[in-house]
Design a protein around this motif. Sequence first.
Motif, PDB file in Angstrom:
ATOM      1  N   TRP A   1     -20.274 107.706  10.578  1.00  0.00           N
ATOM      2  CA  TRP A   1     -20.757 108.519   9.476  1.00  0.00           C
ATOM      3  C   TRP A   1     -20.764 107.665   8.199  1.00  0.00           C
ATOM      4  O   TRP A   1     -19.917 106.780   8.048  1.00  0.00           O
ATOM      5  CB  TRP A   1     -19.835 109.712   9.239  1.00  0.00           C
ATOM      6  CG  TRP A   1     -19.868 110.774  10.278  1.00  0.00           C
ATOM      7  CD1 TRP A   1     -18.991 110.946  11.313  1.00  0.00           C
ATOM      8  CD2 TRP A   1     -20.803 111.853  10.381  1.00  0.00           C
ATOM      9  NE1 TRP A   1     -19.322 112.051  12.050  1.00  0.00           N
ATOM     10  CE2 TRP A   1     -20.431 112.628  11.499  1.00  0.00           C
ATOM     11  CE3 TRP A   1     -21.921 112.234   9.633  1.00  0.00           C
ATOM     12  CZ2 TRP A   1     -21.145 113.762  11.893  1.00  0.00           C
ATOM     13  CZ3 TRP A   1     -22.627 113.361  10.016  1.00  0.00           C
ATOM     14  CH2 TRP A   1     -22.236 114.117  11.137  1.00  0.00           C
TER      15      TRP A   1
ATOM     16  N   THR B   1     -22.178 109.252   1.145  1.00  0.00           N
ATOM     17  CA  THR B   1     -23.226 109.234   0.129  1.00  0.00           C
ATOM     18  C   THR B   1     -22.585 109.540  -1.224  1.00  0.00           C
ATOM     19  O   THR B   1     -21.425 109.926  -1.303  1.00  0.00           O
ATOM     20  CB  THR B   1     -24.327 110.273   0.406  1.00  0.00           C
ATOM     21  OG1 THR B   1     -23.792 111.595   0.243  1.00  0.00           O
ATOM     22  CG2 THR B   1     -24.902 110.109   1.806  1.00  0.00           C
TER      23      THR B   1
ATOM     24  N   ARG C   1     -23.427 111.331   6.139  1.00  0.00           N
ATOM     25  CA  ARG C   1     -24.694 111.395   6.866  1.00  0.00           C
ATOM     26  C   ARG C   1     -24.644 110.506   8.115  1.00  0.00           C
ATOM     27  O   ARG C   1     -23.926 109.525   8.171  1.00  0.00           O
ATOM     28  CB  ARG C   1     -25.841 110.907   5.970  1.00  0.00           C
ATOM     29  CG  ARG C   1     -26.227 111.837   4.823  1.00  0.00           C
ATOM     30  CD  ARG C   1     -26.825 113.137   5.345  1.00  0.00           C
ATOM     31  NE  ARG C   1     -27.614 113.792   4.329  1.00  0.00           N
ATOM     32  CZ  ARG C   1     -28.932 114.022   4.420  1.00  0.00           C
ATOM     33  NH1 ARG C   1     -29.606 113.627   5.485  1.00  0.00           N
ATOM     34  NH2 ARG C   1     -29.579 114.641   3.453  1.00  0.00           N
TER      35      ARG C   1
ATOM     36  N   TYR D   1     -30.587 107.946   1.321  1.00  0.00           N
ATOM     37  CA  TYR D   1     -30.254 107.825   2.739  1.00  0.00           C
ATOM     38  C   TYR D   1     -31.393 108.383   3.598  1.00  0.00           C
ATOM     39  O   TYR D   1     -31.846 107.743   4.555  1.00  0.00           O
ATOM     40  CB  TYR D   1     -28.953 108.567   3.077  1.00  0.00           C
ATOM     41  CG  TYR D   1     -28.807 108.744   4.569  1.00  0.00           C
ATOM     42  CD1 TYR D   1     -28.249 107.752   5.354  1.00  0.00           C
ATOM     43  CD2 TYR D   1     -29.329 109.879   5.196  1.00  0.00           C
ATOM     44  CE1 TYR D   1     -28.199 107.891   6.736  1.00  0.00           C
ATOM     45  CE2 TYR D   1     -29.283 110.015   6.572  1.00  0.00           C
ATOM     46  CZ  TYR D   1     -28.718 109.023   7.336  1.00  0.00           C
ATOM     47  OH  TYR D   1     -28.699 109.161   8.702  1.00  0.00           O
ATOM     48  N   GLU D   2     -31.846 109.577   3.257  1.00  0.00           N
ATOM     49  CA  GLU D   2     -32.822 110.241   4.111  1.00  0.00           C
ATOM     50  C   GLU D   2     -34.154 109.507   4.110  1.00  0.00           C
ATOM     51  O   GLU D   2     -34.808 109.383   5.148  1.00  0.00           O
ATOM     52  CB  GLU D   2     -32.993 111.702   3.683  1.00  0.00           C
ATOM     53  CG  GLU D   2     -33.599 112.545   4.775  1.00  0.00           C
ATOM     54  CD  GLU D   2     -33.380 114.036   4.574  1.00  0.00           C
ATOM     55  OE1 GLU D   2     -34.373 114.779   4.674  1.00  0.00           O
ATOM     56  OE2 GLU D   2     -32.222 114.456   4.330  1.00  0.00           O
TER      57      GLU D   2
ATOM     58  N   TYR E   1     -21.357 117.918  -2.154  1.00  0.00           N
ATOM     59  CA  TYR E   1     -21.971 118.833  -1.198  1.00  0.00           C
ATOM     60  C   TYR E   1     -22.346 120.135  -1.889  1.00  0.00           C
ATOM     61  O   TYR E   1     -21.522 120.776  -2.540  1.00  0.00           O
ATOM     62  CB  TYR E   1     -21.021 119.117  -0.047  1.00  0.00           C
ATOM     63  CG  TYR E   1     -21.609 120.065   0.961  1.00  0.00           C
ATOM     64  CD1 TYR E   1     -22.509 119.621   1.918  1.00  0.00           C
ATOM     65  CD2 TYR E   1     -21.279 121.416   0.943  1.00  0.00           C
ATOM     66  CE1 TYR E   1     -23.059 120.483   2.840  1.00  0.00           C
ATOM     67  CE2 TYR E   1     -21.824 122.297   1.859  1.00  0.00           C
ATOM     68  CZ  TYR E   1     -22.719 121.823   2.807  1.00  0.00           C
ATOM     69  OH  TYR E   1     -23.280 122.692   3.706  1.00  0.00           O
TER      70      TYR E   1
ATOM     71  N   GLU F   1     -29.817 122.346   5.607  1.00  0.00           N
ATOM     72  CA  GLU F   1     -30.843 121.299   5.567  1.00  0.00           C
ATOM     73  C   GLU F   1     -32.160 121.819   4.993  1.00  0.00           C
ATOM     74  O   GLU F   1     -33.126 121.067   4.904  1.00  0.00           O
ATOM     75  CB  GLU F   1     -31.079 120.747   6.973  1.00  0.00           C
ATOM     76  CG  GLU F   1     -29.848 120.097   7.578  1.00  0.00           C
ATOM     77  CD  GLU F   1     -30.084 119.619   9.003  1.00  0.00           C
ATOM     78  OE1 GLU F   1     -31.257 119.440   9.388  1.00  0.00           O
ATOM     79  OE2 GLU F   1     -29.103 119.436   9.734  1.00  0.00           O
TER      80      GLU F   1
ATOM     81  N   GLU G   1     -28.122 111.243  -1.156  1.00  0.00           N
ATOM     82  CA  GLU G   1     -28.663 111.850   0.064  1.00  0.00           C
ATOM     83  C   GLU G   1     -30.158 111.573   0.190  1.00  0.00           C
ATOM     84  O   GLU G   1     -30.662 111.318   1.287  1.00  0.00           O
ATOM     85  CB  GLU G   1     -28.418 113.352   0.069  1.00  0.00           C
ATOM     86  CG  GLU G   1     -26.984 113.759   0.327  1.00  0.00           C
ATOM     87  CD  GLU G   1     -26.902 115.205   0.758  1.00  0.00           C
ATOM     88  OE1 GLU G   1     -27.141 115.488   1.944  1.00  0.00           O
ATOM     89  OE2 GLU G   1     -26.601 116.053  -0.110  1.00  0.00           O
TER      90      GLU G   1
ATOM     91  N   THR H   1     -31.727 112.632  11.285  1.00  0.00           N
ATOM     92  CA  THR H   1     -31.763 112.029   9.950  1.00  0.00           C
ATOM     93  C   THR H   1     -31.541 113.047   8.835  1.00  0.00           C
ATOM     94  O   THR H   1     -31.458 112.667   7.666  1.00  0.00           O
ATOM     95  CB  THR H   1     -33.120 111.341   9.726  1.00  0.00           C
ATOM     96  OG1 THR H   1     -34.170 112.269  10.014  1.00  0.00           O
ATOM     97  CG2 THR H   1     -33.265 110.121  10.617  1.00  0.00           C
ATOM     98  N   THR H   2     -31.433 114.318   9.181  1.00  0.00           N
ATOM     99  CA  THR H   2     -31.264 115.355   8.166  1.00  0.00           C
ATOM    100  C   THR H   2     -29.886 116.020   8.206  1.00  0.00           C
ATOM    101  O   THR H   2     -29.561 116.806   7.314  1.00  0.00           O
ATOM    102  CB  THR H   2     -32.325 116.462   8.333  1.00  0.00           C
ATOM    103  OG1 THR H   2     -32.294 116.938   9.688  1.00  0.00           O
ATOM    104  CG2 THR H   2     -33.716 115.930   8.022  1.00  0.00           C
ATOM    105  N   TYR H   3     -29.062 115.717   9.205  1.00  0.00           N
ATOM    106  CA  TYR H   3     -27.781 116.405   9.354  1.00  0.00           C
ATOM    107  C   TYR H   3     -26.839 116.048   8.202  1.00  0.00           C
ATOM    108  O   TYR H   3     -26.699 114.879   7.832  1.00  0.00           O
ATOM    109  CB  TYR H   3     -27.125 116.058  10.688  1.00  0.00           C
ATOM    110  CG  TYR H   3     -25.983 116.993  11.028  1.00  0.00           C
ATOM    111  CD1 TYR H   3     -26.222 118.163  11.734  1.00  0.00           C
ATOM    112  CD2 TYR H   3     -24.690 116.736  10.591  1.00  0.00           C
ATOM    113  CE1 TYR H   3     -25.191 119.047  12.024  1.00  0.00           C
ATOM    114  CE2 TYR H   3     -23.654 117.614  10.868  1.00  0.00           C
ATOM    115  CZ  TYR H   3     -23.916 118.768  11.588  1.00  0.00           C
ATOM    116  OH  TYR H   3     -22.895 119.650  11.848  1.00  0.00           O
ATOM    117  N   ARG H   4     -26.167 117.072   7.650  1.00  0.00           N
ATOM    118  CA  ARG H   4     -25.274 116.897   6.499  1.00  0.00           C
ATOM    119  C   ARG H   4     -23.881 117.385   6.864  1.00  0.00           C
ATOM    120  O   ARG H   4     -23.715 118.465   7.411  1.00  0.00           O
ATOM    121  CB  ARG H   4     -25.781 117.717   5.306  1.00  0.00           C
ATOM    122  CG  ARG H   4     -27.239 117.529   4.973  1.00  0.00           C
ATOM    123  CD  ARG H   4     -27.689 118.526   3.912  1.00  0.00           C
ATOM    124  NE  ARG H   4     -27.066 118.227   2.615  1.00  0.00           N
ATOM    125  CZ  ARG H   4     -26.742 119.161   1.719  1.00  0.00           C
ATOM    126  NH1 ARG H   4     -26.952 120.448   1.981  1.00  0.00           N
ATOM    127  NH2 ARG H   4     -26.213 118.812   0.562  1.00  0.00           N
TER     128      ARG H   4
END
Length: 254
Positions: free
Chosen positions: A190, A193, A216, A124-125, A197, A49, A121, A229-232
């Motif tokens: 989940w 996106t 996400r 989304y974020e 990765y 992250e 991503e 909100t940052t977990y990938r």
Amino acid sequence: MSDLCAAAIFIALTSQAAAADTGPIADNPLIDIPAGPFVFGRDDGPENERPRRVLDGQAFAINRTEITNRQYRRFVEATGHRAAFYANHPALGLDDRPVVGVSWGDAVAFCRHYGLSLPSEQQYERAARGSNGAAFPWGEHGGKVVPANFGTDSCCSGDARDGYPMTAPADAFAEGASEEGVLNLVGNVWEWTSDLYAPYEGQAAAESAGQYRVLRGGSWNSDPSHLTTTYRLAYDPEFRFAANGGFRCVRSAP
């Protein structure tokens, strides 16, 4: 009700309406996310992250909720695309629940049918964190009562403490809405996106480069550590059997 109070309510309602576009998907409006700087990534979380940066975001619009089984079924009926894997499940297949059991390609095909795309991503974020980079859609702190559908305290089992043993209706947990009013950007399912990765900086390991897409937001069976909100999460784009993975679409500015 005083004239002043009535006027305030009218202004609030019309402001919210102005921020939404009914969009091409019935019962799932597109919510406008304005252009401007936003926080992306963090320096105090998992390595993938990092780093925290302030980026200059472009305007876009994102579905208010995850795509539901009802909405996905309309797409299948119109196009002949394969049904979601859990379409007939007695709980996961309910009309108002988010569709699950779809691959990355299934999600891309759905969005493309409506002239939309999967969110990046960054999109989304920005939608989840707001303009100030909050850790959760509803603010900076999780609190004792988390307004989201998630699982047990340790990964990875669902429970009914939040009222739902598995998925919740896509418009549930309104108190957990984002800054612009987007629902369930963490928890419930989940979300696919558009991005491959890879580390934010540096190069991906050769064995994983280009193999996975990013999910996400966590889901109904995620522990709280996955709900930021940052977990990938790196995931096989061909896999369509996950009972906890869905998506929503975006319209990017031209």
